[in-house]
Design an enzyme around this catalytic site. Structure first.
Site, PDB file in Angstrom:
ATOM      1  N   ALA A 188      16.383 -37.467  13.106  1.00  0.00           N
ATOM      2  CA  ALA A 188      15.672 -38.584  13.733  1.00  0.00           C
ATOM      3  C   ALA A 188      16.256 -39.917  13.279  1.00  0.00           C
ATOM      4  O   ALA A 188      16.341 -40.182  12.072  1.00  0.00           O
ATOM      5  CB  ALA A 188      14.189 -38.523  13.378  1.00  0.00           C
ATOM      6  N   SER A 213      16.067 -33.239  17.972  1.00  0.00           N
ATOM      7  CA  SER A 213      15.948 -33.862  16.654  1.00  0.00           C
ATOM      8  C   SER A 213      14.709 -33.394  15.926  1.00  0.00           C
ATOM      9  O   SER A 213      13.684 -33.069  16.539  1.00  0.00           O
ATOM     10  CB  SER A 213      15.869 -35.395  16.787  1.00  0.00           C
ATOM     11  OG  SER A 213      17.031 -35.940  17.342  1.00  0.00           O
ATOM     12  N   CYS A 214      14.819 -33.352  14.619  1.00  0.00           N
ATOM     13  CA  CYS A 214      13.669 -33.332  13.725  1.00  0.00           C
ATOM     14  C   CYS A 214      14.042 -34.260  12.574  1.00  0.00           C
ATOM     15  O   CYS A 214      14.891 -35.134  12.753  1.00  0.00           O
ATOM     16  CB  CYS A 214      13.330 -31.921  13.259  1.00  0.00           C
ATOM     17  SG  CYS A 214      14.657 -31.070  12.381  1.00  0.00           S
ATOM     18  N   LYS A 215      13.469 -34.095  11.418  1.00  0.00           N
ATOM     19  CA  LYS A 215      13.791 -35.019  10.325  1.00  0.00           C
ATOM     20  C   LYS A 215      15.263 -34.938   9.935  1.00  0.00           C
ATOM     21  O   LYS A 215      15.919 -35.961   9.729  1.00  0.00           O
ATOM     22  CB  LYS A 215      12.900 -34.728   9.112  1.00  0.00           C
ATOM     23  CG  LYS A 215      13.165 -35.647   7.929  1.00  0.00           C
ATOM     24  CD  LYS A 215      12.062 -35.587   6.892  1.00  0.00           C
ATOM     25  CE  LYS A 215      11.986 -34.235   6.228  1.00  0.00           C
ATOM     26  NZ  LYS A 215      10.985 -34.233   5.129  1.00  0.00           N
ATOM     27  N   THR A 235      14.993 -28.118  14.274  1.00  0.00           N
ATOM     28  CA  THR A 235      15.975 -28.268  15.347  1.00  0.00           C
ATOM     29  C   THR A 235      16.677 -26.955  15.635  1.00  0.00           C
ATOM     30  O   THR A 235      16.912 -26.599  16.797  1.00  0.00           O
ATOM     31  CB  THR A 235      17.001 -29.353  14.960  1.00  0.00           C
ATOM     32  OG1 THR A 235      16.349 -30.631  14.934  1.00  0.00           O
ATOM     33  CG2 THR A 235      18.149 -29.395  15.943  1.00  0.00           C
TER      34      THR A 235
END
Length: 901
Positions: A292, A818-820, A826
């Site tokens: 992200a 996206s993720c962190k 993801t």
């Protein structure tokens, strides 16, 4: 060459679940004499790497090439080489395109391999030639390939190749942006200094703002110097997401392509709409994975950009009163930046076109004269239109009031002989009202409103066939023999700006009239916005010898036009710089901090977008429908986010929302590369914070195949949309006890953008330009279903993500997930999407869907991504977390655990 295989055992079964492959990379080419040693281990507990040696076997490449059907059956022998402990089947698989005969061979082997029908998985290897061309090799590097064989519903086989790569733009784009940030802030400092002498109050504010700009520049220069030292991988691992010098770099940016080769039935439609008659077809599906875009180094204690900017905008009004500034809204600030850019961009264009006009006159080329005049008139009218705003006029008045010795008209009338009020003691708002000071000095005044009653435009008097304007240097700087363009120590005439502004249009009309005279046409051009007064025209014509040289007759008028434009530029630049000074002063101390945070987030987002655009462009170079869509409408870029709306991830999502939204300020342009060298094929960023252009160079031969509009440099638009659905245990807390309004607002707003894009696309591009899929659901129906899901109150409604991703692919768009950290959640999403595409588009046997999904998660490119990031082949989940996940997003047993991510 030594090869080590670890065969995973299923509980209650002695059969291996996966077959394993080996490839020979280009840097280690195999020859017939190459010896290959296979070592096989039985893995009882993969999580703990608990395995035991089974046996080994050795063969040469020539043995395999001479074998029947390219297959060898070898005995696995114990460590002492005496006992045969089993057999292993070695077969040759073409890593390039599969021939039709190869597919028939695979199909014929189905019955013999029922116990191992699921997949043949390859270790790291060479990419397909199509994915490793010089074009892609310039931007994408370090490929990781995995190859699978999957059974279809009709007992045939498909070959699936996963390829994951790093992107050079992970570092290249942020470096370029840092250069541009530094240059823009240095220009702003110089513009502030060019404001001239200011009263002590404003001079102190200017010094403070310049000092803060200097701090930002120094920090950016330090960061850039550190980035320039970095060599090695072309991505930032997730464990480095909070490092200071890497904060501008996107987290774990990778491309992933799934290429599917399988037979098609007669009459079946391919993705591009052509019929296939029992032949092999290729289809590929791309996704860009990235953490992200967020300011991880700065943290999220106060929230993310969306919240911080809203709070700051509300506080700016009180700051404007405290600092005795005019409050300018974001719209006015944007307008000031736009005017600054317009005058800076158009002045050299007008000057160059004026020189072309004189050159055509010198050559007595009437055609060249008319063509140059047409372009000059267009750019000059564009210039005048850019300044047709009350903000410029009001800012000039405010700047004059901020100079030493400023006195108002009322003061002059009330105090005869008064030598001027010192601006050192800045009057309070109430004092300004009592003194009758002009409205710009009231913090509550709206800068876009007229400051005085509207009056007709007063045109400068014509003297001796010209206008009364001071000589202006050719570079457009201050007059050589005239006092400051804004008078000091006397009342400022509010209509002076109108006169100077009108002189530009008058000068242009005089040039047009002279060209018309030279062509012996009607002297008055009725198409001009401002007719030339008869006396002015008479002066222009009689003051020049019509029988003389064309250049001699045009030159004084052209010089006058350039002088008028230069004087307007000087005034407008100072006025808009003063607006930005007040905006920066009202923003102290948070404003520049937020600008830095926004720069960081935007840098990460643009690097990802540029990567996705280049990948999509390279893939669509031979697709005429795609190229037509590209220049007529542009592309949608769909960002899928799996962040929760709880704790620090809500701050990440607030950062990401602003960063993705800011991508609307970006356009792309395709250029012809100087050479085919990889260095000359790197995208280049130009522009400023309120508008950037990414130039994507292509080799000459590839460039020549593009549509005319793209080759002519048309700006190509991208429409970024963001959809978010949290799936982890933190989202469970948010759903039950927290606030999910941010997620709901993001999804609703971006659905409206996506729907608007589709309507525009439908109006301008025929449906034949879009790809065809086996699932024949109408795009309009898909959008309707997405719209219903967006407004439905449902926890962890991942169908929103599935629908948005499907619509994006159907629209020829660019897909992001996206993720962190783009590593764990993801990976679950990407593998799920890939298997869903195999099921829906390529008839993957539904009985093997979960097994294929587990296979990709256990042995595919995504677990390699985990290894690259944290040097461990485990997803960062624990059992408690996974209980909160939707079941389809849970990894197979043995692939997750407590790790430092």
């Amino acid at each position: 060459m030594d090869c080590c295989f670890r065969l995973l055992k299923r509980r209650g079964s002695r059969d291996p679940l996966f077959l394993t492959g080996v490839t020979f990379p280009p840097e280690y080419p195999a020859s017939p004499e190459t010896l290959v040693k296979l070592t096989v281990y039985d893995v009882r507990d993969k999580a703990r790497d608990n395995s035991s040696f089974l046996g080994s076997a050795t063969f040469s490449v020539s043995d395999l090439l001479r074998s029947k059907d390219d297959q060898l059956t070898l005995n696995l022998r114990s460590s002492d080489g005496v006992l045969a402990v089993g057999t292993v089947l070695v077969s040759r698989v073409n890593m390039g395109e599969m021939e039709e005969g190869d597919m028939d061979h695979i199909t014929a082997d189905v019955q013999q391999a029922q116990k191992c029908t699921l997949v043949c998985e390859s270790s790291q290897g060479t990419p397909n030639d199509k994915d490793n061309s010089p074009l892609t090799g310039a931007v994408f590097k370090n490929p990781v390939c995995k190859v699978y064989k999957f059974q279809t519903v009709d007992s045939k086989w498909m070959l699936v190749r996963e390829q994951m790569e790093e992107c050079t733009l992970s570092f290249s784009i942020p470096r370029q942006l840092l250069h541009l940030y530094i240059q823009e802030d240095m220009r702003r400092i110089q513009e502030l200094r060019d404001l001239g002498e200011l009263s002590p109050h404003w001079d102190n504010l200017r010094k403070e703002v310049i000092g803060r700009y200097g701090q930002v520049i120094a920090a950016y220069q330090e960061t850039l110097a550190e980035l320039n030292k970095i060599t090695g991988p072309s991505f930032k691992p997730s464990c480095s997401k909070a490092q200071r010098y890497l904060e501008f770099i996107p987290i774990n940016l990778h491309t992933q392509r799934m290429r599917v080769t399988c037979p098609r039935q007669t009459g079946e439609r391919t993705r591009h709409g052509s019929e296939a008659s029992g032949v092999l077809t290729d289809a590929f599906y791309d996704v860009i994975t990235v953490g992200a875009p967020a300011a991880h180094f700065q943290g999220f204690k106060g929230g993310g950009l969306q919240r911080l900017l809203s709070r700051h905008e509300a506080e700016k009004k009180s700051f404007s009163t405290a600092y005795q500034c005019i409050y300018y809204s974001p719209e006015h600030t944007a307008k000031a930046q736009e005017v600054l850019h317009s005058v800076g961009h158009l002045q050299p264009l007008i000057s160059g076109l004026a020189d072309q006009l004189l050159q055509a006159a010198q050559q007595h080329s009437m055609a060249g004269l008319r063509e140059a005049l047409k372009t000059l008139a267009g750019k000059t009218e564009q210039f005048v239109h850019a300044l047709k705003d009350e903000l410029v006029k009001s800012a000039l008045l405010a700047l004059h009031a901020a100079q030493p010795g400023y006195v108002t008209k009322n003061q002059n009338q009330t105090l005869p002989g008064h030598q001027g009020h010192s601006h050192q003691d800045h009057p309070s708002p109430s004092q300004r009202g009592q003194q009758g000071q002009s409205p710009p000095q009231n913090p509550g005044h709206s800068p876009g409103q007229p400051l005085a009653t509207d009056s007709p435009v007063v045109v400068c008097n014509n003297v001796d066939g010209g206008f009364q304007t001071a000589p202006i240097r050719e570079d457009g700087q201050a007059p050589l023999k005239r006092q400051d363009s804004i008078p000091c120590h006397k009342e400022y005439d509010e209509e002076e700006w109108d006169r100077v502004w009108a002189d530009v249009a008058k000068s242009l009309n005089c040039v047009i009239a002279m060209v018309d005279k030279l062509q012996e046409q009607e002297p008055i051009n009725n198409n001009q916005e401002q007719p030339i007064p008869k006396q002015v025209l008479a002066d222009v014509i009689t003051s020049h010898n019509p029988e003389g040289d064309w250049r001699e007759q045009l030159c004084p008028l052209v010089v006058r036009l350039k002088e008028c434009v230069a004087e307007v530029v000087v005034r407008a630049r100072r006025a808009m710089t003063f607006v930005l000074l007040q905006e920066a002063a009202c923003s102290i101390p948070q404003g520049l901090f937020l600008k830095q945070r926004r720069d960081v987030v935007f840098s990460q987002a643009l690097a990802a977008l540029a990567c996705g655009f280049v990948m999509r462009l390279y893939a669509g170079m031979e697709d005429k429908g795609f190229l037509r869509q590209l220049h007529l409408v542009g592309l949608v870029a769909q960002f899928e986010s799996l962040l929760s709306t709880y704790s620090e991830e809500i701050g990440m999502l607030e950062d990401m929302e602003v960063g993705i939204s800011d991508l609307h300020r970006v356009a792309f342009k395709i250029t012809q590369a100087k050479t085919d060298d990889p260095c000359d094929l790197q995208p280049v960023v130009i522009g400023r914070r309120d508008h950037y252009t990414v130039e994507v160079p292509l080799p000459r031969l590839a460039f020549q195949t593009l549509p005319h509009e793209i080759k002519e440099g048309k700006a190509l638009q991208v429409y970024p949309v963001l959809f978010n659905v949290g799936i982890n245990e933190q989202q469970t807390i948010a759903d039950r006890f927290g606030d999910i309004s941010l997620q709901e607002r993001i999804n609703q707003r971006n659905f409206e953008i996506l729907d608007s894009y589709y309507k525009s696309l439908s109006d301008k591009v025929p449906s034949e330009c879009l790809p065809c899929f086996q699932t024949q659901t109408d795009l309009k129906d898909l959008l309707g279903t997405l719209g219903q899901n967006v407004v439905t109150k449902k926890r962890k409604n991942v169908e929103i993500l599935w629908l948005a991703g499907t619509i994006c692919r159907r629209l020829n768009g660019i897909r992001f997930t996206s993720c962190k950290s783009a590593k764990d959640r993801t990976s679950m999403s990407v593998t799920l999407e890939q298997c869903a595409l195999l099921r829906d588009e390529h008839q993957l046997n539904k009985d093997y869907f979960i097994r294929a999904l587990d296979c990709m998660r256990r042995e595919g490119c995504r677990i390699e991504n985990v290894q690259k990031n944290i040097k461990c082949r485990k997803y960062a989940f624990n059992m408690l977390q996974l209980m909160a996940f939707p079941k389809i997003y849970r990894p197979p047993e043995g692939t997750y655990g407590k790790v430092d991510s």
